[in-house]
Design an enzyme around this catalytic site. Structure first.
Site: not given
Length: 377
Positions: A66, A68, A99, A133-134, A162, A348
């Site tokens: 992903h 995003d 990520d 995805e997030e 991931e 994150h």
């Protein structure tokens, strides 16, 4: 600076907070077109997706990921602006470094290097990339997978980028994930004055024993591949804000992470049995997030383990722990799915970062997996 790090910096510099892509996919597509990939743009709603493929026959190895990223949090607290990535003392800082834009860069350069070395390779190589995805994950990988299944597109193996590693690159690879579903429970009572409890029904008092029973229940023992099923209450809301009012209802949200020993229907039945046993008046809404999936040791897992051993000199642990990923959607196709990516210690977080050299090593690992699957026949 290596091609992998240059591409990673370029991707991270694009502020692609879900569902935005900010040009990341166009950058990847340009590189893939240059080495003979056919590109299929697959947007749904506000979400950009693409499926790219090189080759027309033989097993299909898909690189999935992903573009995003999650929001940055207070940018003033970052030591490096989150979308102005830099390498400081060998560490690459920026939102998405781990990520998972670092993985995307490593995937692209790995395939570039493999194709340069094996322009007439056997098999098919594909990419499935989303910008959702997030977030809600409604118009991303799941929609692309549905479209591919409708036309009987076969994806035999999939590597999801991931961040699976914990302490050192490649120490853990995810060869499966637990299933997940959530419940949104409303328990009804009767509002009243706290001084006259006989005229009221307190939904907090009514719901507490049932929630406690669910929290203490033994759902299963797990198995050789999955830990036991877990139940967690994530939110409880009740009350008017006043200290002299018995509330009229309570809302509780909970989540199951379940092994392959159980399924959604079996868990749902047991929850309802507990709620009914406690004579509650309630409504409940269910959100189904995905079934567990497992890729057993075999051709794909063996190719990945050998590549990690050869590149970084460690033997990875196979694990199904952690949260869900888009791998659960791809597994619906009957695909063997494994997650392999950078260290996840800062994902994150403010000051998300990854060891810069580890991205070069990750590209080498991905390229060696391709060698193992398509060049050693």
């Amino acid at each position: 600076m290596s091609p992998t790090l240059k591409l990673a910096l370029d991707l991270i510099s694009r502020p692609s907070v879900t569902p935005e892509d900010a040009g990341c996919q166009d950058l990847m597509i340009e590189r893939l077109k240059n080495i003979g990939f056919e590109i299929e743009y697959m947007p749904f709603g506000e979400v950009k997706n693409f499926y790219a493929k090189r080759g027309n026959s033989g097993p299909n190895l898909c690189f999935a990921g992903h573009t995003d990223v999650v929001p940055t949090g207070p940018e003033a607290e970052w030591k490096i602006p989150p979308f102005a990535p830099e390498i400081v003392d060998g560490v690459l800082y920026g939102r998405g470094a781990a990520d998972m834009k670092g993985s995307l860069a490593a995937m692209v350069t790995a395939v570039e290097n493999f194709v340069a070395k094996h322009p007439n390779h056997s098999g098919q190589i594909s990419f499935l990339i989303t910008s959702d995805e997030e977030g809600p994950f409604v118009d991303g990988t799941t929609r692309v997978v549905d479209a591919l299944m409708e036309r009987n597109e076969q994806v035999d193996w999939c590597i999801v980028g991931e961040p699976s590693s914990t302490k050192t690159l490649g120490d853990i690879i995810k060869n499966g994930r637990r299933g997940s579903f959530s419940g949104d429970l409303t328990v009804y009572g009767k509002q009243g004055h706290v001084a006259y409890p006989h005229l009221a029904e307190n939904p907090i008092h009514l719901a507490a024993p049932a929630l406690a029973e669910m929290a203490s229940s033994h759902w299963d023992d797990g198995n050789d591949f999955f830990p036991p099923t877990s139940f967690q209450v994530s939110n409880i809301h009740s009350g008017t804000g006043a200290t002299n009012v018995v509330p009229g209802k309570l809302n509780a949200q909970f989540n199951f992470r379940f092994s392959s020993e159980l399924d959604f229907d079996a868990l749902k039945v047991r929850v309802i049995e507990i709620l009914d046993k406690h004579n509650l008046r309630y409504d409940i809404e269910w959100t189904y997030n995905g079934l567990p999936f497992l890729t057993r040791p075999g051709e794909l897992v063996d190719a990945i383990v050998e590549a990690v051993q050869a590149t970084v000199n460690i033997t990875p642990e196979l694990s199904t722990s952690g949260g869900t990923s888009d791998g659960r959607f791809i597994a619906k196709m009957g695909t063997q799915v494994v997650e392999l990516g950078p260290i996840n210690a800062t994902i994150h977080q403010i000051n998300e970062c990854v060891d810069a050299e580890s991205l070069n090593q990750l590209s080498e690992i991905y390229a060696r997996i391709l060698e193992n699957l398509f060049a050693k026949k």
